[in-house]
Design a protein around this motif. Structure first.
Motif, PDB file in Angstrom:
ATOM      1  N   GLN A   1       1.022  -1.316   0.016  1.00 35.41           N
ATOM      2  CA  GLN A   1       0.061  -0.055  -0.087  1.00 35.41           C
ATOM      3  C   GLN A   1       0.763   1.110  -0.377  1.00 35.41           C
ATOM      4  O   GLN A   1       0.376   2.249   0.285  1.00 35.41           O
ATOM      5  CB  GLN A   1      -1.038   0.226   1.147  1.00 35.41           C
ATOM      6  N   VAL A   2       2.120   1.010  -0.239  1.00 32.87           N
ATOM      7  CA  VAL A   2       2.965   2.299  -0.041  1.00 32.87           C
ATOM      8  C   VAL A   2       3.410   2.552  -1.542  1.00 32.87           C
ATOM      9  O   VAL A   2       3.938   1.855  -2.357  1.00 32.87           O
ATOM     10  CB  VAL A   2       4.420   1.896   0.742  1.00 32.87           C
ATOM     11  N   SER A   3       3.262   3.978  -1.870  1.00 34.55           N
ATOM     12  CA  SER A   3       3.580   4.423  -3.277  1.00 34.55           C
ATOM     13  C   SER A   3       4.982   4.560  -3.403  1.00 34.55           C
ATOM     14  O   SER A   3       5.891   4.608  -2.265  1.00 34.55           O
ATOM     15  CB  SER A   3       3.169   5.634  -3.489  1.00 34.55           C
ATOM     16  N   GLU A   4       5.505   4.797  -4.507  1.00 34.14           N
ATOM     17  CA  GLU A   4       7.038   4.859  -4.739  1.00 34.14           C
ATOM     18  C   GLU A   4       7.828   5.897  -4.078  1.00 34.14           C
ATOM     19  O   GLU A   4       8.625   6.188  -3.492  1.00 34.14           O
ATOM     20  CB  GLU A   4       7.361   5.042  -6.393  1.00 34.14           C
ATOM     21  N   GLN A   5       6.704   6.865  -4.153  1.00 29.85           N
ATOM     22  CA  GLN A   5       7.379   8.337  -3.700  1.00 29.85           C
ATOM     23  C   GLN A   5       7.496   8.495  -2.225  1.00 29.85           C
ATOM     24  O   GLN A   5       8.502   8.777  -1.669  1.00 29.85           O
ATOM     25  CB  GLN A   5       6.244   9.467  -4.028  1.00 29.85           C
ATOM     26  N   MET A   6       6.486   7.533  -1.397  1.00 28.95           N
ATOM     27  CA  MET A   6       6.651   7.550  -0.080  1.00 28.95           C
ATOM     28  C   MET A   6       7.675   6.644   0.375  1.00 28.95           C
ATOM     29  O   MET A   6       8.429   6.892   1.451  1.00 28.95           O
ATOM     30  CB  MET A   6       5.068   7.056   0.346  1.00 28.95           C
ATOM     31  N   LEU A   7       8.148   5.636  -0.408  1.00 25.67           N
ATOM     32  CA  LEU A   7       9.173   4.691  -0.115  1.00 25.67           C
ATOM     33  C   LEU A   7      10.449   5.512  -0.221  1.00 25.67           C
ATOM     34  O   LEU A   7      11.216   5.312   0.554  1.00 25.67           O
ATOM     35  CB  LEU A   7       9.159   3.467  -0.981  1.00 25.67           C
ATOM     36  N   SER A   8      10.444   6.289  -1.180  1.00 22.99           N
ATOM     37  CA  SER A   8      11.691   7.086  -1.414  1.00 22.99           C
ATOM     38  C   SER A   8      11.921   8.074  -0.547  1.00 22.99           C
ATOM     39  O   SER A   8      13.053   8.300   0.041  1.00 22.99           O
ATOM     40  CB  SER A   8      11.377   7.926  -2.758  1.00 22.99           C
TER      41      SER A   8
ATOM     42  N   LEU B   1      10.914  14.132 -19.959  1.00 21.92           N
ATOM     43  CA  LEU B   1      10.433  13.821 -21.388  1.00 21.92           C
ATOM     44  C   LEU B   1      10.319  12.488 -21.445  1.00 21.92           C
ATOM     45  O   LEU B   1       9.312  12.213 -22.421  1.00 21.92           O
ATOM     46  CB  LEU B   1      11.593  14.527 -22.257  1.00 21.92           C
ATOM     47  N   ASP B   2      11.031  11.553 -21.074  1.00 23.38           N
ATOM     48  CA  ASP B   2      11.066  10.052 -21.419  1.00 23.38           C
ATOM     49  C   ASP B   2      10.162   9.282 -20.572  1.00 23.38           C
ATOM     50  O   ASP B   2       9.887   8.181 -20.591  1.00 23.38           O
ATOM     51  CB  ASP B   2      12.347   9.585 -21.263  1.00 23.38           C
ATOM     52  N   GLY B   3       9.267  10.084 -19.662  1.00 17.09           N
ATOM     53  CA  GLY B   3       8.189   9.466 -18.829  1.00 17.09           C
ATOM     54  C   GLY B   3       8.575   9.025 -17.781  1.00 17.09           C
ATOM     55  O   GLY B   3       7.926   8.424 -16.870  1.00 17.09           O
ATOM     56  N   GLN B   4       9.869   8.747 -17.583  1.00 12.21           N
ATOM     57  CA  GLN B   4      10.672   8.156 -16.335  1.00 12.21           C
ATOM     58  C   GLN B   4      10.604   9.194 -15.317  1.00 12.21           C
ATOM     59  O   GLN B   4      10.785  10.422 -15.545  1.00 12.21           O
ATOM     60  CB  GLN B   4      12.006   7.700 -16.778  1.00 12.21           C
ATOM     61  N   HIS B   5      10.156   8.702 -13.997  1.00 14.75           N
ATOM     62  CA  HIS B   5      10.375   9.590 -13.171  1.00 14.75           C
ATOM     63  C   HIS B   5      11.408   9.566 -12.026  1.00 14.75           C
ATOM     64  O   HIS B   5      11.553   8.441 -11.641  1.00 14.75           O
ATOM     65  CB  HIS B   5       8.958   9.859 -12.221  1.00 14.75           C
ATOM     66  N   GLN B   6      11.954  10.658 -11.752  1.00 19.52           N
ATOM     67  CA  GLN B   6      13.160  10.476 -10.782  1.00 19.52           C
ATOM     68  C   GLN B   6      12.741  11.018  -9.529  1.00 19.52           C
ATOM     69  O   GLN B   6      12.151  11.997  -9.569  1.00 19.52           O
ATOM     70  CB  GLN B   6      14.453  11.177 -11.514  1.00 19.52           C
ATOM     71  N   PHE B   7      12.797  10.539  -8.557  1.00 17.38           N
ATOM     72  CA  PHE B   7      12.500  11.008  -6.929  1.00 17.38           C
ATOM     73  C   PHE B   7      13.191  12.399  -6.747  1.00 17.38           C
ATOM     74  O   PHE B   7      14.602  12.622  -7.458  1.00 17.38           O
ATOM     75  CB  PHE B   7      12.775  10.032  -5.949  1.00 17.38           C
ATOM     76  N   GLY B   8      12.630  13.364  -6.205  1.00 16.90           N
ATOM     77  CA  GLY B   8      13.389  14.482  -5.867  1.00 16.90           C
ATOM     78  C   GLY B   8      12.613  15.110  -4.516  1.00 16.90           C
ATOM     79  O   GLY B   8      11.286  14.703  -4.356  1.00 16.90           O
ATOM     80  N   TRP B   9      13.043  15.618  -3.657  1.00 19.59           N
ATOM     81  CA  TRP B   9      12.506  16.423  -2.600  1.00 19.59           C
ATOM     82  C   TRP B   9      11.792  17.584  -2.942  1.00 19.59           C
ATOM     83  O   TRP B   9      11.941  18.128  -4.128  1.00 19.59           O
ATOM     84  CB  TRP B   9      13.488  16.866  -1.344  1.00 19.59           C
ATOM     85  N   ASP B  10      10.823  18.251  -2.223  1.00 20.91           N
ATOM     86  CA  ASP B  10       9.961  19.493  -2.949  1.00 20.91           C
ATOM     87  C   ASP B  10      10.956  20.676  -3.391  1.00 20.91           C
ATOM     88  O   ASP B  10      10.695  21.076  -4.256  1.00 20.91           O
ATOM     89  CB  ASP B  10       9.102  19.892  -1.789  1.00 20.91           C
ATOM     90  N   ASN B  11      12.181  20.776  -2.408  1.00 25.89           N
ATOM     91  CA  ASN B  11      12.794  21.945  -2.888  1.00 25.89           C
ATOM     92  C   ASN B  11      13.731  21.644  -4.268  1.00 25.89           C
ATOM     93  O   ASN B  11      14.501  22.656  -4.528  1.00 25.89           O
ATOM     94  CB  ASN B  11      13.735  22.352  -1.868  1.00 25.89           C
ATOM     95  N   GLU B  12      13.831  20.705  -4.940  1.00 32.80           N
ATOM     96  CA  GLU B  12      14.344  20.319  -6.393  1.00 32.80           C
ATOM     97  C   GLU B  12      13.523  20.782  -7.619  1.00 32.80           C
ATOM     98  O   GLU B  12      14.006  20.699  -8.590  1.00 32.80           O
ATOM     99  CB  GLU B  12      14.707  18.836  -6.051  1.00 32.80           C
TER     100      GLU B  12
END
Ligand SMILES: [Fe+2]
Length: 412
Positions: free
Chosen positions: A119-126, A186-197
């Motif tokens: 039940q944990v999203s990628e973003q939350m795990l990151s 652009l390539d649809g890939q999502h890289q994690f970043g903190w809000d300030n990035e």
């Protein structure tokens, strides 16, 4: 239910690995020292033992709508502190629970989180993973400040010899730099970043010159001899300067980077007729290319980080000489922009245009947009390789002396 993707499986493994890493760090603290407060502006060590688990649990429990089993611990260990000058914490040793109780809570939390992993999203795990990795570094600052008889000393590999040091300023032509990272790649890939990035944007930088190496203890010693206050990591004893290392003192290594506060760095730079770089100038020096091709991912290019490229990733506890890792030099020949100590910039920590706080962690950066914190770039010996992405930003108060942070000077 969130489908398990390759990324979530990878992140879950990385979190398990990071837990083992922070467990090993706590294993270096002698049992009686868990109630010490080695840094007056921070919580006692026992707080961090509970915090890493409570933080993950609070995020994931709330997102999954699962009830708490020990709400007083969830709350006690929820957030760290960064007090304003003169507002030091006043809690007592007896305000904190016994270590065994915290360890029991931690075990139960880890089990509960692992049971909810679907039940944990990628973003939350990151967020959970990177929060822990960042604490692994800041916990090293606390451990560093703990007296030597309060910690177990591990075996430490000796340093190989390094090339000799010749201070030189390197010319960097003007150009455009990209700060931050785009929300939608652009390539649809999502890289994690903190809000300030976020959001990614371009800034033009005029030509300037920057020192090839970080300012060393040897250079700073001249400033101290001219009357400046010695840095926190130095100690004078019986006619000699010593460096207060993680596992003991040693005669001051003159070719190591000096670790100082932002205030000390600014005064030194002015003393030499120079100044600190801005965040954008740091980017230009670190990631820019000579012929104006696409900016690099790392100073040395796009290859993944490894220990030949710099002193980061937790391979060492203390710094290495500023000349030790030439394979990590940037396109303009500048050494150690990433690794061997964060670098203070003259940029006040502020949101980028298009900033949006994380919905489930709104205070992560926004609490610090007060004009009282400065951006640091790069990495220290204790920064995890995952945090070396170009857009990552660190920030501290200008008088906080416990960070592994140095600087270099620029001139126009
Ligand atoms: Fe935290």
């Amino acid at each position: 239910m969130i489908a398990k993707t390759t990324t979530t499986i990878h992140l879950a493994h990385a979190l398990t690995h990071a837990r083992a890493g922070t467990d090993a760090l706590f294993g270096l603290v002698r049992p009686e020292a868990f109630y010490e407060r080695p840094v007056p502006e921070r919580h006692r060590i026992i707080f961090y033992l509970g915090h890493l688990e409570a933080f993950d649990w609070n995020l994931i429990r709330e997102a999954a709508g699962v009830p708490s089993f020990q709400p007083e611990f969830d709350q006690l260990f929820a957030f760290g502190i960064d007090p304003e000058p003169g507002q030091l914490p006043q809690d007592k040793r007896l305000d904190w629970p016994e270590r065994a109780e915290v360890q029991r809570y931690n075990l139960r939390v880890r089990q509960a989180i692992d049971d909810l992993s679907n039940q944990v999203s990628e973003q939350m795990l990151s967020v959970a993973l990177e929060h822990r990795l960042m604490h692994a570094e800041t916990f090293a600052y606390l451990l560093h400040a703990l007296s030597i008889d309060q910690k177990h000393i591990p075996s430490v590999a000796p340093l190989p010899p390094s090339p000799s040091l010749i201070h030189v300023m390197m010319e960097i032509p003007g150009g455009t730099v990209t700060l931050g990272q785009p929300r939608a790649h652009l390539d649809g890939q999502h890289q994690f970043g903190w809000d300030n990035e976020f959001e990614s944007h371009e800034v033009s930088v005029a030509a300037f010159a920057m020192s090839k190496y970080k300012v060393t203890n040897g250079e700073y010693l001249k400033f101290v001899r001219a009357g400046a206050k010695p840095p926190h990591f130095w100690r004078w004893q019986e006619g000699q300067w010593y460096w207060r290392g993680m596992w003991g003192e040693m005669p001051l290594p003159l070719d190591w980077p000096v670790y100082v506060t932002h205030e000390e760095a600014c005064v030194f730079a002015a003393w030499t007729g120079k100044r600190l770089p801005t965040e954008a100038e740091f980017h230009r020096a670190a990631y820019g290319t000579v012929r104006g091709e696409e900016e690099r991912s790392y100073p040395w290019g796009d290859d993944q980080p490894d220990s030949w490229r710099g002193n980061f990733g937790g391979n060492r506890w203390d710094p290495v000489p500023v000349t030790a890792t030439p394979l990590g030099d940037s396109a303009f020949g500048i050494s150690q922009l990433v690794g061997n100590g964060w670098e203070w910039t003259s940029t006040v920590f502020q949101p980028f245009p298009g900033f949006q706080p994380l919905s489930f962690y709104p205070g992560y950066s926004a609490r610090f947009f007060d004009g009282e914190h400065y951006v640091l770039k790069g990495a220290s010996s204790r920064t995890d390789a995952r945090l070396l992405r170009r857009s990552f930003r660190n920030w501290f108060r200008p008088d906080y002396p416990y960070v592994y942070a140095g600087f270099r000077c620029v001139e126009v």
